[in-house]
Design an enzyme around this catalytic site. Structure first.
Site, PDB file in Angstrom:
ATOM      1  N   ASN A  57       2.257   6.833  46.244  1.00 33.94           N
ATOM      2  CA  ASN A  57       1.252   7.327  45.029  1.00 33.94           C
ATOM      3  C   ASN A  57       0.945   8.772  44.864  1.00 33.94           C
ATOM      4  O   ASN A  57       0.600   9.139  43.808  1.00 33.94           O
ATOM      5  CB  ASN A  57       0.124   6.321  45.183  1.00 33.94           C
ATOM      6  CG  ASN A  57       0.445   4.700  45.062  1.00 33.94           C
ATOM      7  OD1 ASN A  57       1.640   4.586  44.709  1.00 33.94           O
ATOM      8  ND2 ASN A  57      -0.533   3.856  44.842  1.00 33.94           N
ATOM      9  N   GLU A  58       0.924   9.425  46.071  1.00 32.48           N
ATOM     10  CA  GLU A  58       0.760  10.741  45.901  1.00 32.48           C
ATOM     11  C   GLU A  58       1.580  11.570  44.908  1.00 32.48           C
ATOM     12  O   GLU A  58       1.348  12.271  44.264  1.00 32.48           O
ATOM     13  CB  GLU A  58       0.630  11.535  47.463  1.00 32.48           C
ATOM     14  CG  GLU A  58      -0.279  11.101  48.435  1.00 32.48           C
ATOM     15  CD  GLU A  58      -0.115   9.764  49.107  1.00 32.48           C
ATOM     16  OE1 GLU A  58       0.997   9.236  48.959  1.00 32.48           O
ATOM     17  OE2 GLU A  58      -0.927   9.258  49.438  1.00 32.48           O
ATOM     18  N   GLU A 100      11.769   0.772  38.287  1.00 29.41           N
ATOM     19  CA  GLU A 100      10.997   0.473  39.611  1.00 29.41           C
ATOM     20  C   GLU A 100       9.740   0.541  39.298  1.00 29.41           C
ATOM     21  O   GLU A 100       8.874  -0.274  39.910  1.00 29.41           O
ATOM     22  CB  GLU A 100      11.652   1.360  40.574  1.00 29.41           C
ATOM     23  CG  GLU A 100      11.193   1.176  42.041  1.00 29.41           C
ATOM     24  CD  GLU A 100      12.039   1.991  43.064  1.00 29.41           C
ATOM     25  OE1 GLU A 100      12.477   2.931  42.534  1.00 29.41           O
ATOM     26  OE2 GLU A 100      12.545   1.407  44.048  1.00 29.41           O
ATOM     27  N   GLN A 153      19.600  -0.812  47.515  1.00 23.92           N
ATOM     28  CA  GLN A 153      18.983   0.784  46.982  1.00 23.92           C
ATOM     29  C   GLN A 153      19.183   1.777  48.031  1.00 23.92           C
ATOM     30  O   GLN A 153      18.492   1.496  49.157  1.00 23.92           O
ATOM     31  CB  GLN A 153      17.691   0.723  46.296  1.00 23.92           C
ATOM     32  CG  GLN A 153      17.514   1.984  45.755  1.00 23.92           C
ATOM     33  CD  GLN A 153      16.027   2.012  45.273  1.00 23.92           C
ATOM     34  OE1 GLN A 153      15.016   1.244  46.070  1.00 23.92           O
ATOM     35  NE2 GLN A 153      15.572   2.634  44.320  1.00 23.92           N
ATOM     36  N   GLY A 154      20.499   2.610  47.938  1.00 25.50           N
ATOM     37  CA  GLY A 154      20.541   3.520  49.056  1.00 25.50           C
ATOM     38  C   GLY A 154      20.303   4.963  48.378  1.00 25.50           C
ATOM     39  O   GLY A 154      21.223   5.828  48.141  1.00 25.50           O
ATOM     40  N   SER A 202      16.865   6.736  49.937  1.00 23.65           N
ATOM     41  CA  SER A 202      16.149   7.382  51.069  1.00 23.65           C
ATOM     42  C   SER A 202      17.336   7.890  51.905  1.00 23.65           C
ATOM     43  O   SER A 202      18.144   7.007  52.516  1.00 23.65           O
ATOM     44  CB  SER A 202      15.112   6.761  51.452  1.00 23.65           C
ATOM     45  OG  SER A 202      14.097   6.406  50.665  1.00 23.65           O
TER      46      SER A 202
HETATM   47  C1  LIG Z   1       8.548  -1.566  52.030  1.00 20.32           C
HETATM   48  C2  LIG Z   1       9.465  -0.560  51.614  1.00 20.32           C
HETATM   49  C3  LIG Z   1      10.869  -0.647  51.166  1.00 20.32           C
HETATM   50  C4  LIG Z   1      11.678   0.429  50.733  1.00 20.32           C
HETATM   51  N1  LIG Z   1      12.647   0.374  50.292  1.00 20.32           N
HETATM   52  C5  LIG Z   1      13.820   1.123  50.073  1.00 20.32           C
HETATM   53  C6  LIG Z   1      14.887   0.818  49.723  1.00 20.32           C
HETATM   54  O1  LIG Z   1      15.451  -0.225  49.450  1.00 20.32           O
HETATM   55  N2  LIG Z   1      15.822   2.053  49.400  1.00 20.32           N
HETATM   56  C7  LIG Z   1      15.407   3.276  49.667  1.00 20.32           C
HETATM   57  O2  LIG Z   1      16.248   4.037  49.330  1.00 20.32           O
HETATM   58  N3  LIG Z   1      14.098   3.626  50.135  1.00 20.32           N
HETATM   59  C8  LIG Z   1      13.508   2.652  50.495  1.00 20.32           C
HETATM   60  N4  LIG Z   1      11.984   2.955  50.814  1.00 20.32           N
HETATM   61  C9  LIG Z   1      11.980   4.297  51.277  1.00 20.32           C
HETATM   62  C10 LIG Z   1      10.739   4.832  50.458  1.00 20.32           C
HETATM   63  O3  LIG Z   1      11.491   5.192  49.110  1.00 20.32           O
HETATM   64  C11 LIG Z   1      10.096   6.072  51.166  1.00 20.32           C
HETATM   65  O4  LIG Z   1       9.607   5.572  52.345  1.00 20.32           O
HETATM   66  C12 LIG Z   1       9.462   6.907  50.086  1.00 20.32           C
HETATM   67  O5  LIG Z   1      10.097   7.615  49.227  1.00 20.32           O
HETATM   68  C13 LIG Z   1       8.534   7.937  50.914  1.00 20.32           C
HETATM   69  O6  LIG Z   1       9.635   8.882  51.628  1.00 20.32           O
HETATM   70  P1  LIG Z   1       9.263   9.000  53.152  1.00 20.32           P
HETATM   71  O7  LIG Z   1       9.118   7.696  54.015  1.00 20.32           O
HETATM   72  O8  LIG Z   1      10.475   9.923  53.612  1.00 20.32           O
HETATM   73  O9  LIG Z   1       7.922   9.824  53.271  1.00 20.32           O
HETATM   74  P2  LIG Z   1       7.754  11.484  53.037  1.00 20.32           P
HETATM   75  O10 LIG Z   1       8.191  11.705  52.001  1.00 20.32           O
HETATM   76  O11 LIG Z   1       7.987  12.079  54.364  1.00 20.32           O
HETATM   77  O12 LIG Z   1       5.986  11.564  52.989  1.00 20.32           O
HETATM   78  C14 LIG Z   1       5.130  11.277  53.994  1.00 20.32           C
HETATM   79  C15 LIG Z   1       3.841  11.610  53.203  1.00 20.32           C
HETATM   80  O13 LIG Z   1       3.635  12.929  52.497  1.00 20.32           O
HETATM   81  C16 LIG Z   1       3.145  12.612  51.349  1.00 20.32           C
HETATM   82  N5  LIG Z   1       4.008  13.796  50.549  1.00 20.32           N
HETATM   83  C17 LIG Z   1       5.239  14.035  50.716  1.00 20.32           C
HETATM   84  N6  LIG Z   1       5.272  14.988  49.498  1.00 20.32           N
HETATM   85  C18 LIG Z   1       4.430  15.043  49.007  1.00 20.32           C
HETATM   86  C19 LIG Z   1       4.015  16.115  48.099  1.00 20.32           C
HETATM   87  N7  LIG Z   1       5.045  16.889  47.525  1.00 20.32           N
HETATM   88  N8  LIG Z   1       2.479  16.023  47.607  1.00 20.32           N
HETATM   89  C20 LIG Z   1       1.830  15.133  48.218  1.00 20.32           C
HETATM   90  N9  LIG Z   1       1.836  14.370  48.943  1.00 20.32           N
HETATM   91  C21 LIG Z   1       3.403  14.239  49.427  1.00 20.32           C
HETATM   92  C22 LIG Z   1       3.731  11.191  50.828  1.00 20.32           C
HETATM   93  O14 LIG Z   1       3.096  10.688  49.989  1.00 20.32           O
HETATM   94  C23 LIG Z   1       3.513  10.467  52.183  1.00 20.32           C
HETATM   95  O15 LIG Z   1       2.105   9.940  52.114  1.00 20.32           O
HETATM   96  C24 LIG Z   1      11.351   1.939  51.117  1.00 20.32           C
HETATM   97  C25 LIG Z   1       9.919   2.208  51.806  1.00 20.32           C
HETATM   98  C26 LIG Z   1       9.124   1.121  51.884  1.00 20.32           C
HETATM   99  C27 LIG Z   1       7.839   1.210  52.536  1.00 20.32           C
END
Ligand SMILES: Cc1cc2nc3c(=O)[nH]c(=O)nc-3n(C[C@H](O)[C@H](O)[C@H](O)COP(=O)(O)OP(=O)(O)OC[C@H]3O[C@@H](n4cnc5c(N)ncnc54)[C@H](O)[C@@H]3O)c2cc1C
Length: 380
Positions: free
Chosen positions: A363-364, A249, A124-125, A127
């Protein structure tokens, strides 16, 4: 809602149980390492040959034509047998439901059997370094090249689970250069062996190399790289197609209740071996929460079978199972006390459970969706 299984469903369960008892290998290395992934792919092919890889799909694309109820039964038996993790999950449980919904006949005929047979392995591409929770900020671009008949890809994806071991990626790309946010995105199907694509695996905190970064440097994606076309759904409508994938998902398919009921049963076994009067009530509560998830899922399947669509309710579903997973594994570590560090499976399970509130939408974010779209609360 009728919670009794039919004789046919009982027979299905028995067949699955017997086959898994005879065939499911134990003790495989983690599928999130190069070595372990290859072994898991062999297992996926064994499942496919016996028509267990994607039980609820139609038989002509590699399934067994089973009902959603039977799929739930199979999942229960699968986890009960402690069969291996599914390294094809992001294809079979995330992309495939969207291919069924949005794919044309040629795409379905090509993609689905090869996915079920673990010939093509999908990651899944979505992020990117600046697009996680804020997925609409995707900046990877696909520029139309009519002369050559295809798209030129540029940009970077990250956190791509098992990307370094997969053959194909389903991703969100900006196909309208003047667009912003949710508009102008397209859902593309990309073979990872294109010239100009670099996949760089990197390690997780638990030591496995389960993640990858994927770089696109003027990579040319021909329209015929996938029979039926490389765009899933309409060009420019990628956001709504992607939302169908998030429904799978967060909702029904990625994490079935069988997984959590099996862990809850293992936790009860552990409690019997190491009784702890202090923890008994918390363990009983966690077990009940796993049963509640089963009931919630049965209700969801009943609604789907009656023609309903998975909506924002899937957000609550995902919050529930991700928090439950931490609770179950945390209790096991509490029961094990000082021995916890010596117990590989529970410790690794607990480490992975901690990522549950992050992947598939944090979850947020999901609480925001539930607050705004289910409860009708104001955004601010
Ligand atoms: C085990 C694992 C597997 C994954 N596999 C994939 C994959 O296969 N393909 C893929 O594309 N991605 C994948 N991901 C990425 C995942 O989708 C992202 O980590 C996730 O969407 C959060 O984005 P971020 O890491 O950039 O955190 P951020 O978006 O930077 O968030 C950081 C923190 O801020 C909080 N936050 C951000 N915005 C808000 C808001 N508006 N209100 C309240 N809180 C907020 C978030 O909840 C989090 O706690 C994976 C992640 C993990 C941990």
């Amino acid at each position: 809602m009728d919670l009794t299984w039919t004789p046919e469903e009982d027979a299905f369960r028995l067949e699955a149980r017997e086959w898994l008892a005879a065939n499911a290998p134990g003790g495989l290395p983690s599928g999130d390492t190069a070595e372990g992934f290859a072994v898991h792919v062999d297992w996926e092919r064994t499942l496919f040959d016996a028509r267990w890889a994607a039980v609820s799909w139609p038989t002509d694309v590699g399934g067994r034509g089973a009902s959603l109820w039977e799929w739930l039964i199979f999942e229960e038996e699968y986890y009960r047998a402690r069969a291996p993790q599914r390294v094809t999950q992001n294809g079979i449980f995330l992309l495939a439901p969207t291919v069924f919904e949005y794919g044309n006949a040629a795409q379905q005929a090509h993609i689905l059997p090869r996915m079920a047979g673990a010939v093509d392995l999908w990651c899944q591409g979505w992020s990117e370094p600046d697009a996680g929770s804020d997925l609409a900020n995707v900046s990877s671009k696909a520029t139309r090249d009519d002369e050559r008949g295809g798209w030129v890809l540029n940009g970077q994806k990250t956190w791509t689970t098992r990307g370094a071991f997969c053959t194909h990626l389903f991703g969100l790309f900006r196909t309208d250069p003047d667009s912003a946010r949710h508009r102008g995105l397209s859902y593309l199907l990309v073979p990872l062996d294109l010239e100009g694509v670099t996949v760089r695996g990197f390690g997780r905190l638990d030591g496995d190399e389960g993640f990858a970064e994927v770089f696109f440097d003027d990579a040319f994606l021909p329209d015929d790289a996938i029979p039926g076309g490389v765009v899933l759904g309409e060009v420019g409508a990628g956001w709504s197609v992607a939302m169908a994938t998030t429904g799978s998902e967060r909702g029904l398919t990625l994490r079935s209740p069988g997984r959590f009921r099996a862990v809850a049963a293992q936790l009860l076994d552990l409690q019997r071996k190491r009784p702890d009067p202090e923890l008994r009530h918390r363990i009983a509560r966690a077990w009940m929460r796993a049963e509640a998830y089963q009931s919630f899922t049965l209700q969801a399947v009943t609604a789907l079978a009656a023609g309903a669509e998975a909506g924002p309710e899937s957000s609550i579903n995902k919050i529930w199972w991700s928090e439950l997973d931490i609770e179950l594994h945390g209790l096991a570590l509490d029961l094990l006390g000082d021995d916890a560090e010596l117990d590989g499976p529970w410790t690794r399970g607990w480490q992975f459970s901690l990522s549950g509130p992050i992947y598939a939408g944090t979850n947020e974010i999901l609480r925001n969706i539930a607050a705004e779209r289910l409860l009708g609360l104001p955004r601010k």
